[in-house]
Design a protein around this motif. Structure first.
Motif, PDB file in Angstrom:
ATOM      1  N   LEU A  82       1.829  15.149   5.119  1.00 55.97           N
ATOM      2  CA  LEU A  82       1.781  16.165   4.064  1.00 55.97           C
ATOM      3  C   LEU A  82       2.906  17.158   4.259  1.00 55.97           C
ATOM      4  CD1 LEU A  82      -2.035  16.925   3.695  1.00 55.97           C
ATOM      5  CD2 LEU A  82      -0.537  15.771   2.065  1.00 55.97           C
ATOM      6  N   PRO A  83       3.446  17.658   3.141  1.00 58.91           N
ATOM      7  CA  PRO A  83       2.932  17.524   1.765  1.00 58.91           C
ATOM      8  C   PRO A  83       3.437  16.300   0.996  1.00 58.91           C
ATOM      9  CG  PRO A  83       4.714  19.114   1.824  1.00 58.91           C
ATOM     10  CD  PRO A  83       4.508  18.686   3.255  1.00 58.91           C
ATOM     11  N   GLU A  84       4.209  15.428   1.638  1.00 58.12           N
ATOM     12  CA  GLU A  84       4.815  14.304   0.921  1.00 58.12           C
ATOM     13  C   GLU A  84       3.790  13.377   0.284  1.00 58.12           C
ATOM     14  OE1 GLU A  84       7.599  15.813   3.999  1.00 58.12           O
ATOM     15  OE2 GLU A  84       5.501  15.161   4.008  1.00 58.12           O
ATOM     16  N   ASP A  85       2.673  13.148   0.974  1.00 57.48           N
ATOM     17  CA  ASP A  85       1.680  12.178   0.489  1.00 57.48           C
ATOM     18  C   ASP A  85       0.525  12.830  -0.277  1.00 57.48           C
ATOM     19  OD1 ASP A  85       3.040  10.001   1.557  1.00 57.48           O
ATOM     20  OD2 ASP A  85       2.040  10.172   3.506  1.00 57.48           O
ATOM     21  N   ALA A  86       0.749  14.021  -0.781  1.00 59.14           N
ATOM     22  CA  ALA A  86      -0.321  14.742  -1.471  1.00 59.14           C
ATOM     23  C   ALA A  86      -0.888  13.945  -2.637  1.00 59.14           C
ATOM     24  CB  ALA A  86       0.174  16.104  -1.949  1.00 59.14           C
ATOM     25  N   SER A  87      -0.031  13.298  -3.413  1.00 54.73           N
ATOM     26  CA  SER A  87      -0.511  12.568  -4.599  1.00 54.73           C
ATOM     27  C   SER A  87      -1.417  11.402  -4.202  1.00 54.73           C
ATOM     28  CB  SER A  87       0.668  12.067  -5.433  1.00 54.73           C
ATOM     29  OG  SER A  87       1.479  11.184  -4.678  1.00 54.73           O
ATOM     30  N   LYS A  88      -1.135  10.751  -3.070  1.00 54.34           N
ATOM     31  CA  LYS A  88      -1.978   9.654  -2.602  1.00 54.34           C
ATOM     32  C   LYS A  88      -3.381  10.149  -2.267  1.00 54.34           C
ATOM     33  CE  LYS A  88       1.884   7.087  -0.531  1.00 54.34           C
ATOM     34  NZ  LYS A  88       2.444   6.540   0.725  1.00 54.34           N
ATOM     35  N   ILE A  89      -3.439  11.321  -1.647  1.00 54.36           N
ATOM     36  CA  ILE A  89      -4.744  11.871  -1.279  1.00 54.36           C
ATOM     37  C   ILE A  89      -5.485  12.369  -2.518  1.00 54.36           C
ATOM     38  CG2 ILE A  89      -5.898  13.635   0.111  1.00 54.36           C
ATOM     39  CD1 ILE A  89      -3.570  13.401   2.084  1.00 54.36           C
ATOM     40  N   GLU A  90      -4.747  12.917  -3.472  1.00 55.59           N
ATOM     41  CA  GLU A  90      -5.387  13.318  -4.728  1.00 55.59           C
ATOM     42  C   GLU A  90      -6.024  12.116  -5.415  1.00 55.59           C
ATOM     43  OE1 GLU A  90      -2.485  15.261  -7.103  1.00 55.59           O
ATOM     44  OE2 GLU A  90      -2.491  17.118  -5.929  1.00 55.59           O
ATOM     45  N   ASP A  91      -5.399  10.957  -5.331  1.00 57.85           N
ATOM     46  CA  ASP A  91      -5.975   9.742  -5.917  1.00 57.85           C
ATOM     47  C   ASP A  91      -7.313   9.412  -5.268  1.00 57.85           C
ATOM     48  OD1 ASP A  91      -3.817   9.444  -7.602  1.00 57.85           O
ATOM     49  OD2 ASP A  91      -2.769   7.999  -6.320  1.00 57.85           O
ATOM     50  N   ILE A  92      -7.409   9.637  -3.958  1.00 55.38           N
ATOM     51  CA  ILE A  92      -8.683   9.406  -3.270  1.00 55.38           C
ATOM     52  C   ILE A  92      -9.723  10.425  -3.723  1.00 55.38           C
ATOM     53  CG2 ILE A  92      -9.832   9.394  -1.012  1.00 55.38           C
ATOM     54  CD1 ILE A  92      -7.210   8.404   0.199  1.00 55.38           C
ATOM     55  N   PHE A  93      -9.307  11.677  -3.874  1.00 54.71           N
ATOM     56  CA  PHE A  93     -10.229  12.703  -4.370  1.00 54.71           C
ATOM     57  C   PHE A  93     -10.835  12.267  -5.710  1.00 54.71           C
ATOM     58  CE2 PHE A  93      -7.686  16.432  -2.272  1.00 54.71           C
ATOM     59  CZ  PHE A  93      -8.163  16.049  -1.034  1.00 54.71           C
ATOM     60  N   ARG A  94      -9.996  11.797  -6.593  1.00 59.51           N
ATOM     61  CA  ARG A  94     -10.473  11.403  -7.928  1.00 59.51           C
ATOM     62  C   ARG A  94     -11.339  10.153  -7.859  1.00 59.51           C
ATOM     63  NH1 ARG A  94      -4.940  12.852  -9.031  1.00 59.51           N
ATOM     64  NH2 ARG A  94      -4.853  14.838 -10.180  1.00 59.51           N
ATOM     65  N   ARG A  95     -10.891   9.175  -7.107  1.00 60.74           N
ATOM     66  CA  ARG A  95     -11.629   7.915  -6.999  1.00 60.74           C
ATOM     67  C   ARG A  95     -13.015   8.121  -6.380  1.00 60.74           C
ATOM     68  NH1 ARG A  95      -9.187   4.635  -2.561  1.00 60.74           N
ATOM     69  NH2 ARG A  95     -10.951   5.432  -1.338  1.00 60.74           N
TER      70      ARG A  95
END
Length: 344
Positions: free
Chosen positions: A123-136
């Protein structure tokens, strides 16, 4: 006797002027803007005692709170994600959810896929990947956090903090970006006010749809690594200004309706809090002495005093050296000692 005297003198001479100057500004602010005061853990433990030493008749609260806890209970609100994902982290995804949000190992495993558990994230580079997990995994995560959030809102209400009252409260903390204050604004859907030692950007006051007003005492617009010692070496304050307990992680309720706080691991200062408490006694003695003698310190004097102490090991009594250990779990690290970190 020698040890206790040394620690009290250290608290008086090193911490005393800094805390006194801060509390004096808080008092002046309250004269102009009367508000209910809440001191944020863990630094709030000392700040509450210091404020009451300066203003004995003032009623204020020590607020059970931490970034880790708020990050977790606000996971269902996307407004909180920039705060929980904005801090650097390097390590396995499972460790990230445990250290950053305070999930138990079992809870994190329950919503992570098998191939994600040991996946390395940065992080913060992989923030979007973790956001995808939050949503899923939103439903699974919500089922884990909803009871804690509901109970915490009840706790806040019981001590007078609600959507209707937060804007009329003053939150006290050392600093620096007002993350806890902003998360409380999001949680309670309200504007908020805070006062800090220093701020990285007092103009950065947006908290979702609300405004988190950040007031500072010593300096604003400073960034880590740019040469401002009060921020660059703030580890020394963070390690000393702590509570008898570890990081606040959750809230339970007993059969009689009383709240039961749950804390993370305890480090040296918690296991030897009697030593740290001697430092605190020195701080409180200093506050009473400076006030009764109408002593004032300039910002330059505070900055110079602090820089002197945190750059010369021999000015710090040897009995205080182990106290400069603090828990940096939010970044995925274990305990860090400020003296070792800065090569002192």
């Amino acid at each position: 006797m020698v040890e206790s005297t040394s620690l009290k003198h250290f608290g008086f001479n090193f911490c005393g002027p800094i805390v006194y100057s801060y509390i004096k500004k808080v008092s002046e602010y309250l004269d102009e803007n009367p508000k209910q005061v809440y001191c944020l853990a863990r630094e709030g433990y000392l700040l509450k005692a210091a404020l009451q030493a300066y203003l004995p008749d003032l009623q204020c609260h020590y607020l059970l709170v931490s970034r880790t806890f708020l990050f977790r209970i606000l996971l269902s609100d996307e407004q909180s994600w920039p705060y929980s994902l904005g801090h650097a982290f390097e390590g396995e995804l499972l460790k990230f959810f445990v250290s950053r949000f305070g999930f138990t190992h079992e809870q994190a495993v329950s919503f992570l896929k098998d191939n994600e558990i040991k996946q390395t994230v940065s992080l913060p580079e992989d923030a979007s990947k973790i956001e995808d997990i939050f949503r899923r995994e939103s439903s699974a995560i919500e089922s884990i956090i909803k009871d804690s959030r509901s109970l915490y809102l009840s706790y806040l209400s019981d001590i007078g903090l609600t959507s209707q009252t937060l804007n009329n409260a003053l939150l006290l903390d050392v600093g620096y970006s007002g993350t806890i204050q902003k998360l409380l604004s999001i949680l309670l859907s309200s504007h908020s006010h805070g006062m800090y030692f220093i701020t990285t950007d007092s103009d950065n006051s947006k908290a979702g749809n609300y405004t988190a007003r950040l007031n500072y005492v010593f300096k604003d617009k400073v960034k880590m690594g740019n040469g401002y010692t009060l921020l660059d070496r703030s580890m020394f304050l963070e390690s000393l200004f702590t509570s008898p307990d570890g990081q606040f992680l959750d809230l339970l309720v007993s059969h009689d309706g009383s709240y039961i706080p749950c804390y993370g691991k305890r480090n040296y200062t918690q296991h030897h809090f009697d030593k740290l408490n001697l430092v605190f006694q020195g701080v409180l003695d200093a506050i009473k002495h400076y006030r009764s003698n109408n002593i004032d310190f300039s910002v330059d004097e505070i900055e110079s005093l602090y820089a002197l102490y945190v750059s010369k090991r021999h000015l710090l009594p040897s009995v205080s050296w182990p106290l400069f250990e603090f828990d940096d779990a939010i970044s995925g690290f274990g305990n860090v000692n400020s003296l070792q970190f800065f090569g002192m």
